[in-house]
Each structure stands twice: as C-alpha cells, then as structure tokens.
Scaffold this active site. Structure first.
Site, PDB file in Angstrom:
ATOM      1  N   GLY A  24       0.823  -1.219   0.000  1.00 43.99           N
ATOM      2  CA  GLY A  24       0.000   0.000   0.000  1.00 43.99           C
ATOM      3  C   GLY A  24       0.847   1.256   0.000  1.00 43.99           C
ATOM      4  N   ALA A  25       1.841   1.303  -0.914  1.00 46.20           N
ATOM      5  CA  ALA A  25       2.806   2.412  -0.894  1.00 46.20           C
ATOM      6  C   ALA A  25       2.481   3.508  -1.901  1.00 46.20           C
ATOM      7  CB  ALA A  25       4.209   1.868  -1.161  1.00 46.20           C
TER       8      ALA A  25
ATOM      9  N   SER B  52      -4.697  -0.464  13.967  1.00 41.87           N
ATOM     10  CA  SER B  52      -5.563   0.713  14.112  1.00 41.87           C
ATOM     11  C   SER B  52      -5.990   0.833  15.565  1.00 41.87           C
ATOM     12  CB  SER B  52      -6.809   0.545  13.249  1.00 41.87           C
ATOM     13  OG  SER B  52      -7.779   1.531  13.581  1.00 41.87           O
TER      14      SER B  52
ATOM     15  N   TYR C  57     -13.731  -4.215  10.125  1.00 38.62           N
ATOM     16  CA  TYR C  57     -12.436  -3.526  10.112  1.00 38.62           C
ATOM     17  C   TYR C  57     -11.767  -3.647  11.486  1.00 38.62           C
ATOM     18  CZ  TYR C  57      -9.097   0.357   9.789  1.00 38.62           C
ATOM     19  OH  TYR C  57      -7.957   1.125   9.801  1.00 38.62           O
ATOM     20  N   ALA C  58     -12.521  -3.334  12.541  1.00 34.30           N
ATOM     21  CA  ALA C  58     -11.958  -3.403  13.896  1.00 34.30           C
ATOM     22  C   ALA C  58     -11.481  -4.821  14.206  1.00 34.30           C
ATOM     23  CB  ALA C  58     -13.006  -2.942  14.913  1.00 34.30           C
ATOM     24  N   ALA C  59     -12.275  -5.810  13.814  1.00 34.62           N
ATOM     25  CA  ALA C  59     -11.903  -7.202  14.094  1.00 34.62           C
ATOM     26  C   ALA C  59     -10.638  -7.588  13.320  1.00 34.62           C
ATOM     27  CB  ALA C  59     -13.065  -8.131  13.729  1.00 34.62           C
TER      28      ALA C  59
ATOM     29  N   LYS D 244      -8.196  -5.643  12.474  1.00 30.91           N
ATOM     30  CA  LYS D 244      -7.038  -4.978  13.072  1.00 30.91           C
ATOM     31  C   LYS D 244      -6.683  -5.598  14.426  1.00 30.91           C
ATOM     32  CE  LYS D 244      -6.282  -2.128   9.698  1.00 30.91           C
ATOM     33  NZ  LYS D 244      -5.046  -2.198   8.921  1.00 30.91           N
TER      34      LYS D 244
ATOM     35  N   ILE E 206      -6.058   9.509  10.779  1.00 33.03           N
ATOM     36  CA  ILE E 206      -4.921  10.074  10.043  1.00 33.03           C
ATOM     37  C   ILE E 206      -5.442  10.673   8.741  1.00 33.03           C
ATOM     38  CG2 ILE E 206      -2.624   9.591   9.084  1.00 33.03           C
ATOM     39  CD1 ILE E 206      -2.841   8.844  12.073  1.00 33.03           C
TER      40      ILE E 206
HETATM   41  P1  NAP Z   1      -5.252   4.758   1.901  1.00 34.09           P
HETATM   42  O1  NAP Z   1      -4.825   6.178   1.796  1.00 34.09           O
HETATM   43  O2  NAP Z   1      -6.654   4.393   1.552  1.00 34.09           O
HETATM   44  O3  NAP Z   1      -4.235   3.867   1.018  1.00 34.09           O
HETATM   45  C1  NAP Z   1      -4.454   2.485   0.979  1.00 34.09           C
HETATM   46  C2  NAP Z   1      -3.289   1.792   0.310  1.00 34.09           C
HETATM   47  O4  NAP Z   1      -3.558   0.380   0.300  1.00 34.09           O
HETATM   48  C3  NAP Z   1      -3.131   2.201  -1.158  1.00 34.09           C
HETATM   49  O5  NAP Z   1      -1.766   2.126  -1.509  1.00 34.09           O
HETATM   50  C4  NAP Z   1      -3.940   1.128  -1.883  1.00 34.09           C
HETATM   51  O6  NAP Z   1      -3.531   0.914  -3.242  1.00 34.09           O
HETATM   52  C5  NAP Z   1      -3.613  -0.096  -1.047  1.00 34.09           C
HETATM   53  N1  NAP Z   1      -4.654  -1.123  -1.190  1.00 34.09           N
HETATM   54  C6  NAP Z   1      -5.985  -0.986  -0.955  1.00 34.09           C
HETATM   55  N2  NAP Z   1      -6.628  -2.141  -1.267  1.00 34.09           N
HETATM   56  C7  NAP Z   1      -5.683  -3.004  -1.701  1.00 34.09           C
HETATM   57  C8  NAP Z   1      -5.712  -4.343  -2.194  1.00 34.09           C
HETATM   58  N3  NAP Z   1      -6.856  -5.022  -2.339  1.00 34.09           N
HETATM   59  N4  NAP Z   1      -4.552  -4.905  -2.569  1.00 34.09           N
HETATM   60  C9  NAP Z   1      -3.394  -4.218  -2.487  1.00 34.09           C
HETATM   61  N5  NAP Z   1      -3.290  -2.963  -2.036  1.00 34.09           N
HETATM   62  C10 NAP Z   1      -4.424  -2.360  -1.653  1.00 34.09           C
HETATM   63  O7  NAP Z   1      -5.016   4.199   3.384  1.00 34.09           O
HETATM   64  P2  NAP Z   1      -4.200   4.812   4.613  1.00 34.09           P
HETATM   65  O8  NAP Z   1      -5.098   5.718   5.352  1.00 34.09           O
HETATM   66  O9  NAP Z   1      -2.862   5.262   4.176  1.00 34.09           O
HETATM   67  O10 NAP Z   1      -4.075   3.489   5.506  1.00 34.09           O
HETATM   68  C11 NAP Z   1      -2.904   2.679   5.540  1.00 34.09           C
HETATM   69  C12 NAP Z   1      -3.058   1.678   6.679  1.00 34.09           C
HETATM   70  O11 NAP Z   1      -3.241   2.388   7.901  1.00 34.09           O
HETATM   71  C13 NAP Z   1      -4.294   0.777   6.519  1.00 34.09           C
HETATM   72  O12 NAP Z   1      -3.991  -0.517   6.936  1.00 34.09           O
HETATM   73  C14 NAP Z   1      -5.299   1.408   7.450  1.00 34.09           C
HETATM   74  O13 NAP Z   1      -6.243   0.482   7.928  1.00 34.09           O
HETATM   75  C15 NAP Z   1      -4.399   1.917   8.551  1.00 34.09           C
HETATM   76  N6  NAP Z   1      -5.023   2.990   9.326  1.00 34.09           N
HETATM   77  C16 NAP Z   1      -5.411   4.155   8.730  1.00 34.09           C
HETATM   78  C17 NAP Z   1      -6.033   5.137   9.494  1.00 34.09           C
HETATM   79  C18 NAP Z   1      -6.511   6.448   8.914  1.00 34.09           C
HETATM   80  O14 NAP Z   1      -7.226   7.193   9.615  1.00 34.09           O
HETATM   81  N7  NAP Z   1      -6.145   6.799   7.684  1.00 34.09           N
HETATM   82  C19 NAP Z   1      -6.243   4.917  10.856  1.00 34.09           C
HETATM   83  C20 NAP Z   1      -5.819   3.731  11.429  1.00 34.09           C
HETATM   84  C21 NAP Z   1      -5.210   2.759  10.647  1.00 34.09           C
HETATM   85  P3  NAP Z   1      -4.230   1.778  -4.455  1.00 34.09           P
HETATM   86  O15 NAP Z   1      -3.678   3.177  -4.301  1.00 34.09           O
HETATM   87  O16 NAP Z   1      -3.781   1.121  -5.694  1.00 34.09           O
HETATM   88  O17 NAP Z   1      -5.703   1.728  -4.212  1.00 34.09           O
END
Ligand code: NAP
Length: 245
Positions: free
Chosen positions: A10-11, A137, A151-153, A155, A184
């Site tokens: 997810g980069a 999370s 989602y919560a489960a 994580k 975030i």
């Molecule tokens: P984001 O901005 O939505 O980015 C998600 C990333 O994951 C993107 O690179 C996306 O690729 C990739 N992805 C999504 N579905 C995928 C799949 N089926 N196969 C492969 N890659 C996939 O998310 P983020 O907010 O940066 O979150 C990153 C992590 O932090 C997640 O695990 C999330 O649960 C956790 N987190 C986030 C928050 C928050 O508030 N943002 C809070 C707590 C935890 P594409 O760009 O190609 O779609």
C-alpha cells in the site's frame, strides 16, 4: 545497516507512501505495492524504488508477485500497511455482510499473514534477522461503529498475530511490532471528514489538527531501524490522544 531492503504494501498513497519516502530518505531500497494506482513520479524516478501491482485480496495474485519477491529478494523489513475500510451495518442482508467481512479479512489480515509466513520461513532458513511491522488501528483497542466492525476485528487480529510472532520467533531474531494509528488525514479518512466534518473528528482528539501520515511514517521508520528488539510484540499507539493506555 545502510542498505536495508524494505517491502511495504500500500505504498501508492497515504501512510504507506510516507513510509516508503521515509525509508528511501534513509538510503534503503524499497519495494512498494499498490492495487491500481500509479506510484508518484518522484518514486518511479528513484533508483532505489520498485513498484509492484498486486491485489492483496487475490491469493493467486499475491503468490505470483510477492512470494518470489520475498523468497528471492528477501527484504530485511516487511511492513504490512495496505488496508481497506469497508462498511456493512447490521441491517445489511447476509450476503452483503459476509462479502464485506470476507473482503476486509482477506485484504487486511489474511494477506498479511501469508506474506509474514513466507518472510519468517525464509529468514529462519537463512539464519538472518527480520522485522515485521503491522499497521493496525486504534479500532483494535476501542472498537469502531457497528458498520466498521469487520475492520476493527481485522485490526485486532493483526495485533494478536504480531504478539504470536514475538513469542515464538524473538530467539530466532525475528521481531514484530504493531502500530495503531488513530484518525490520520489520508484518502481512507477523507470520507469520514467529508461526512462528519473536521470538528466532529477533532472532538475526540487532544489536538486542534488531524494527525498527518508522515508522523506515523516517522515511527515506522524508527521501528524498521531495528534498535529496540526487546519491544517485540508491542503495539505503538499514535492517535492524537484520542485514547491513552
Ligand atoms: P489509503 O490512503 O486508503 O491507502 C491504501 C493503500 O492500500 C493504497 O496504496 C492502496 O492501493 C492499497 N490497497 C488498498 N486495497 C488493496 C488491495 N486489495 N490490494 C493491495 N493494495 C491495496 O489508506 P491509509 O489511510 O494510508 O491506511 C494505511 C493503513 O493504515 C491501513 O492498513 C489502514 O487500515 C491503517 N489505518 C489508517 C487510518 C486512517 O485514519 N487513515 C487509521 C488507522 C489505521 P491503491 O492506491 O492502488 O488503491
């Protein structure tokens, strides 16, 4: 180690993109994944960055792209960051409910587990040190609304998985950490901000601003340096004081 190899899922956006940038700034080599987005030009033009497209919800795809990446290139650090935040409430029909639970578990938890399994087995075989960082999370600790129960489960599952690795593999120089972000400011959180408004989100926070993804990345890069082995299995919370343990 100045030439560490990092694999971060997810980069292409959000937290994962900031983690990849932070690792590149350290002079490390980074393989980053995305499902459909392109990687920014600044990443593609960096000779230490390799972008891979893979759907973590499709095991066959993961086996074809990431198993050779792990077994042949063996990263020093695996960062399971990619995730989805999909909703289904209790009033949804059973098929829809289960569809969301299956997708969420597959992408957030099951794929992380198989990548980790390949990573650990290869390090143990080679007798080398490996670090796993699982992006969980705050939902693992405080739950979420009923729509995001899956989602919560998922994580909470990641957090428990991290602890199991630490218990059994620390003696083999495999270390695992969970990072539990709060809200975030990324695309994932944008819908909630649009729907509820920034003030509603900040009601929970001890700050007047939403946490930025580069702060999470700073923590992850620090863990990736491998300087705190004896914290293996722990969760590192970064949630703007929205709950404090
Ligand atoms: P984001 O901005 O939505 O980015 C998600 C990333 O994951 C993107 O690179 C996306 O690729 C990739 N992805 C999504 N579905 C995928 C799949 N089926 N196969 C492969 N890659 C996939 O998310 P983020 O907010 O940066 O979150 C990153 C992590 O932090 C997640 O695990 C999330 O649960 C956790 N987190 C986030 C928050 C928050 O508030 N943002 C809070 C707590 C935890 P594409 O760009 O190609 O779609």
């Amino acid at each position: 180690m100045s030439n560490k190899k990092i694999l971060v899922t997810g980069a292409s956006r959000g937290i994962g993109l900031e983690i990849a940038k932070g690792c590149l700034e350290k002079g490390w080599s980074v393989t980053g994944t995305a499902v459909s987005s392109s990687f920014p030009d600044s990443m593609n033009s960096n000779k230490n960055f390799k972008g891979v497209h893979v759907d973590l919800g499709q095991l066959v795809d993961v086996q074809a792209t990431l198993k050779p990446e792990i077994e042949n290139e063996l990263p020093d650090v695996l960062i399971n960051n990619a995730g989805v935040f999909r909703d289904a409430d209790m009033m949804a029909d059973d098929d829809e409910w289960l569809r969301v639970w299956d997708q969420t578990m597959n992408i957030n938890l099951r794929s992380s587990s198989i990548l980790t399994k390949w990573f650990i087995n290869q390090h143990v075989k080679n007798g080398t040190e490996g670090i796993i960082i699982n992006i969980a999370s705050r939902a693992a600790y405080r739950g979420d609304t009923q729509e995001y129960a899956a989602y919560a489960a998922s994580k909470a599952g990641m957090v428990a998985f991290t602890k199991s690795i630490a218990r059994d593999f620390s003696r083999k120089n495999i270390f695992a950490y969970s990072v539990a972000p709060g809200f975030i400011e990324t695309d994932m959180a944008k819908d909630a901000v649009d729907l509820l408004g920034k003030d509603y989100i900040l009601k929970d926070s001890a700050f007047d601003e939403i946490t930025q993804p580069d702060e999470v990345a700073t923590l992850v890069v620090f863990l990736a340096e491998g300087k705190i082995r004896h914290a293996s299995g722990q969760t590192f919370h970064i949630n703007g004081g929205s709950y404090l343990l």
